[in-house]
Structure formats: C-alpha cells, structure tokens
Motif scaffolding. Structure first.
Motif, PDB file in Angstrom:
ATOM      1  N   CYS A 178       0.826  -1.203   0.000  1.00  0.00           N
ATOM      2  CA  CYS A 178       0.000   0.000   0.000  1.00  0.00           C
ATOM      3  C   CYS A 178       0.858   1.249   0.000  1.00  0.00           C
ATOM      4  O   CYS A 178       0.492   2.254  -0.571  1.00  0.00           O
ATOM      5  CB  CYS A 178      -0.923   0.029   1.221  1.00  0.00           C
ATOM      6  N   ASN A 179       1.991   1.187   0.643  1.00  0.00           N
ATOM      7  CA  ASN A 179       2.818   2.375   0.778  1.00  0.00           C
ATOM      8  C   ASN A 179       3.740   2.607  -0.405  1.00  0.00           C
ATOM      9  O   ASN A 179       4.259   3.699  -0.561  1.00  0.00           O
ATOM     10  CB  ASN A 179       3.642   2.304   2.060  1.00  0.00           C
ATOM     11  N   THR A 180       3.983   1.624  -1.247  1.00  0.00           N
ATOM     12  CA  THR A 180       4.937   1.817  -2.336  1.00  0.00           C
ATOM     13  C   THR A 180       4.486   2.908  -3.289  1.00  0.00           C
ATOM     14  O   THR A 180       5.305   3.658  -3.784  1.00  0.00           O
ATOM     15  CB  THR A 180       5.156   0.512  -3.128  1.00  0.00           C
ATOM     16  N   ASN A 181       3.220   3.029  -3.539  1.00  0.00           N
ATOM     17  CA  ASN A 181       2.720   4.047  -4.457  1.00  0.00           C
ATOM     18  C   ASN A 181       2.322   5.328  -3.733  1.00  0.00           C
ATOM     19  O   ASN A 181       1.866   6.260  -4.356  1.00  0.00           O
ATOM     20  CB  ASN A 181       1.509   3.511  -5.221  1.00  0.00           C
ATOM     21  N   LEU A 182       2.514   5.366  -2.426  1.00  0.00           N
ATOM     22  CA  LEU A 182       1.998   6.478  -1.661  1.00  0.00           C
ATOM     23  C   LEU A 182       3.078   7.436  -1.183  1.00  0.00           C
ATOM     24  O   LEU A 182       2.801   8.345  -0.442  1.00  0.00           O
ATOM     25  CB  LEU A 182       1.227   5.947  -0.445  1.00  0.00           C
ATOM     26  N   GLN A 183       4.305   7.240  -1.577  1.00  0.00           N
ATOM     27  CA  GLN A 183       5.380   8.115  -1.143  1.00  0.00           C
ATOM     28  C   GLN A 183       5.393   9.352  -2.024  1.00  0.00           C
ATOM     29  O   GLN A 183       6.283   9.568  -2.834  1.00  0.00           O
ATOM     30  CB  GLN A 183       6.701   7.356  -1.169  1.00  0.00           C
ATOM     31  N   LEU A 184       4.382  10.177  -1.843  1.00  0.00           N
ATOM     32  CA  LEU A 184       4.181  11.337  -2.694  1.00  0.00           C
ATOM     33  C   LEU A 184       5.308  12.342  -2.568  1.00  0.00           C
ATOM     34  O   LEU A 184       5.677  12.985  -3.548  1.00  0.00           O
ATOM     35  CB  LEU A 184       2.844  11.998  -2.366  1.00  0.00           C
ATOM     36  N   ASN A 185       5.871  12.481  -1.377  1.00  0.00           N
ATOM     37  CA  ASN A 185       6.932  13.463  -1.192  1.00  0.00           C
ATOM     38  C   ASN A 185       8.231  13.043  -1.868  1.00  0.00           C
ATOM     39  O   ASN A 185       9.120  13.861  -2.052  1.00  0.00           O
ATOM     40  CB  ASN A 185       7.162  13.737   0.302  1.00  0.00           C
ATOM     41  N   GLU A 186       8.357  11.782  -2.252  1.00  0.00           N
ATOM     42  CA  GLU A 186       9.548  11.311  -2.949  1.00  0.00           C
ATOM     43  C   GLU A 186       9.331  11.218  -4.456  1.00  0.00           C
ATOM     44  O   GLU A 186      10.223  10.816  -5.182  1.00  0.00           O
ATOM     45  CB  GLU A 186       9.966   9.944  -2.403  1.00  0.00           C
ATOM     46  N   THR A 187       8.158  11.572  -4.916  1.00  0.00           N
ATOM     47  CA  THR A 187       7.826  11.485  -6.329  1.00  0.00           C
ATOM     48  C   THR A 187       8.277  12.743  -7.051  1.00  0.00           C
ATOM     49  O   THR A 187       8.132  13.841  -6.542  1.00  0.00           O
ATOM     50  CB  THR A 187       6.303  11.306  -6.503  1.00  0.00           C
ATOM     51  N   THR A 188       8.842  12.563  -8.248  1.00  0.00           N
ATOM     52  CA  THR A 188       9.155  13.697  -9.109  1.00  0.00           C
ATOM     53  C   THR A 188       7.947  13.896 -10.012  1.00  0.00           C
ATOM     54  O   THR A 188       7.424  12.944 -10.576  1.00  0.00           O
ATOM     55  CB  THR A 188      10.415  13.409  -9.946  1.00  0.00           C
ATOM     56  N   TRP A 189       7.521  15.150 -10.138  1.00  0.00           N
ATOM     57  CA  TRP A 189       6.275  15.455 -10.819  1.00  0.00           C
ATOM     58  C   TRP A 189       6.495  16.205 -12.118  1.00  0.00           C
ATOM     59  O   TRP A 189       7.429  16.980 -12.248  1.00  0.00           O
ATOM     60  CB  TRP A 189       5.382  16.311  -9.913  1.00  0.00           C
ATOM     61  N   LYS A 190       5.604  15.984 -13.045  1.00  0.00           N
ATOM     62  CA  LYS A 190       5.449  16.811 -14.237  1.00  0.00           C
ATOM     63  C   LYS A 190       4.103  17.507 -14.093  1.00  0.00           C
ATOM     64  O   LYS A 190       3.249  17.064 -13.331  1.00  0.00           O
ATOM     65  CB  LYS A 190       5.426  15.970 -15.513  1.00  0.00           C
ATOM     66  N   ILE A 191       3.910  18.562 -14.860  1.00  0.00           N
ATOM     67  CA  ILE A 191       2.636  19.275 -14.863  1.00  0.00           C
ATOM     68  C   ILE A 191       2.049  19.178 -16.262  1.00  0.00           C
ATOM     69  O   ILE A 191       2.707  19.522 -17.238  1.00  0.00           O
ATOM     70  CB  ILE A 191       2.804  20.769 -14.497  1.00  0.00           C
ATOM     71  N   TYR A 192       0.817  18.677 -16.356  1.00  0.00           N
ATOM     72  CA  TYR A 192       0.096  18.728 -17.622  1.00  0.00           C
ATOM     73  C   TYR A 192      -0.682  20.031 -17.642  1.00  0.00           C
ATOM     74  O   TYR A 192      -1.422  20.329 -16.699  1.00  0.00           O
ATOM     75  CB  TYR A 192      -0.869  17.554 -17.789  1.00  0.00           C
ATOM     76  N   ARG A 193      -0.503  20.816 -18.701  1.00  0.00           N
ATOM     77  CA  ARG A 193      -1.241  22.074 -18.872  1.00  0.00           C
ATOM     78  C   ARG A 193      -2.029  22.008 -20.175  1.00  0.00           C
ATOM     79  O   ARG A 193      -1.478  21.655 -21.215  1.00  0.00           O
ATOM     80  CB  ARG A 193      -0.285  23.259 -18.914  1.00  0.00           C
ATOM     81  N   ASN A 194      -3.285  22.385 -20.081  1.00  0.00           N
ATOM     82  CA  ASN A 194      -4.126  22.437 -21.264  1.00  0.00           C
ATOM     83  C   ASN A 194      -4.410  23.902 -21.545  1.00  0.00           C
ATOM     84  O   ASN A 194      -5.171  24.548 -20.813  1.00  0.00           O
ATOM     85  CB  ASN A 194      -5.426  21.660 -21.027  1.00  0.00           C
ATOM     86  N   ASP A 195      -3.762  24.434 -22.587  1.00  0.00           N
ATOM     87  CA  ASP A 195      -3.906  25.853 -22.914  1.00  0.00           C
ATOM     88  C   ASP A 195      -5.278  26.173 -23.492  1.00  0.00           C
ATOM     89  O   ASP A 195      -5.780  27.279 -23.312  1.00  0.00           O
ATOM     90  CB  ASP A 195      -2.807  26.288 -23.894  1.00  0.00           C
ATOM     91  N   ARG A 196      -5.874  25.208 -24.175  1.00  0.00           N
ATOM     92  CA  ARG A 196      -7.179  25.467 -24.795  1.00  0.00           C
ATOM     93  C   ARG A 196      -8.243  25.773 -23.739  1.00  0.00           C
ATOM     94  O   ARG A 196      -9.049  26.688 -23.875  1.00  0.00           O
ATOM     95  CB  ARG A 196      -7.602  24.288 -25.650  1.00  0.00           C
TER      96      ARG A 196
END
Length: 160
Positions: free
Chosen positions: A26-44
């Motif tokens: 359960c915790n393997t996917n929950l380490q949010l603070n260790e995750t590197t993020w991208k941002i999806y932006r929709n300009d339309r």
C-alpha cells in the motif's frame, strides 16, 4: 503440546509477514513526497494538474480537449483529464459540490466502484465549461492508488 506451539508460532509469523507485505504494498505508491512530478497544462481550456514523471501519455486528442496517462508499472492504472462545454442542460439537479481543490475551486468528487475497476472522478463546472479529471485502477489495487489520485485531484487548477 510442542507441535501446537510451533503451529501457533508459524501462524503468527506468517500472518505478520502477510500483513507487513500488504502494508508495504500500500505504501509503495503512496510516497508522494519522494515522487518527481510533471505538470500537464491544457492551454485550450486552461487547466493543469501534476502527475508522476514516469507516467506515459496514451495520446492527446486532435482537438486538445485533454490527456490520458498510464502508469509505467501497471497499464490498467490511468489518469485522464479533459474539458468540454456541456452538450445539454439536464433537467435533474446536479450534485452539490463536496470537494475543494487547494486552489479553492469547488467540485464534485465521487468514487465509482465495480467488481473490476474503481474510478475516482472530479467534475468542476464553471461558467460555460465542465472540467473532468479521473484516476482509475483495478478494484483490487485501488487502495494502493487512492492517495495518489486524491493528491492529484487536490492539486487540479483552473486558470482564472
């Protein structure tokens, strides 16, 4: 008496290891603070949200309405988001907002559970647009992704 004691000890060890593995899973996917993020932006349509940088795009529609992303580890785990103008005004009343993003935008967050698939859906209606975001996984593994999906829904932003 000794055999019963050994069986109880083995049962306790096996149960402890099983519970530990479930908790670790359960915790393997929950380490949010260790995750590197991208941002999806929709300009339309002017919306954005973070997603783990290892997730892959399934494709963007030609009309740029949104995106579909898939986990690199499980092809059945997806995040999708799009926006549209409502086609028809429904006669029945819309659900009252029950969720607020960190940006302060109110929306309706629901979790739809079926035998095979569970989907967390966020719908935000503002002016002439409906914004949709959803996280989806197999029902058996949804608990592993709940925190991730909830976090992304909280971080969903609309240009104002």
């Amino acid at each position: 008496m000794g055999a019963i004691h050994v069986q109880k000890t083995l049962y306790a060890i096996t149960s402890g290891v099983g519970i530990g593995m479930m908790m670790w899973g359960c915790n393997t996917n929950l380490q949010l603070n260790e995750t590197t993020w991208k941002i999806y932006r929709n300009d339309r349509y002017g919306f954005e949200f973070p997603y783990p940088n290892t997730w892959k795009e399934l494709g963007t529609p030609d009309n740029s309405d949104g995106i579909a992303l898939v986990s690199p580890n499980k092809k059945t785990v997806e995040i999708r988001s799009w926006a549209s103008k409502p086609l028809l005004k429904s006669q029945k009343s819309k659900p009252e907002p029950n969720f607020q993003t960190n940006q302060g935008v109110s929306g309706v967050l629901v979790v739809e559970v079926s035998e095979k698939v569970t989907i967390m859906k966020l719908t935000i209606t503002q002016e002439q647009l409906e914004y949709h975001w959803q996280g989806q996984s197999g029902s058996q593994e949804f608990a592993n992704y709940y925190r991730l999906f909830y976090y992304v829904a909280q971080e969903y932003k609309i240009s104002q």
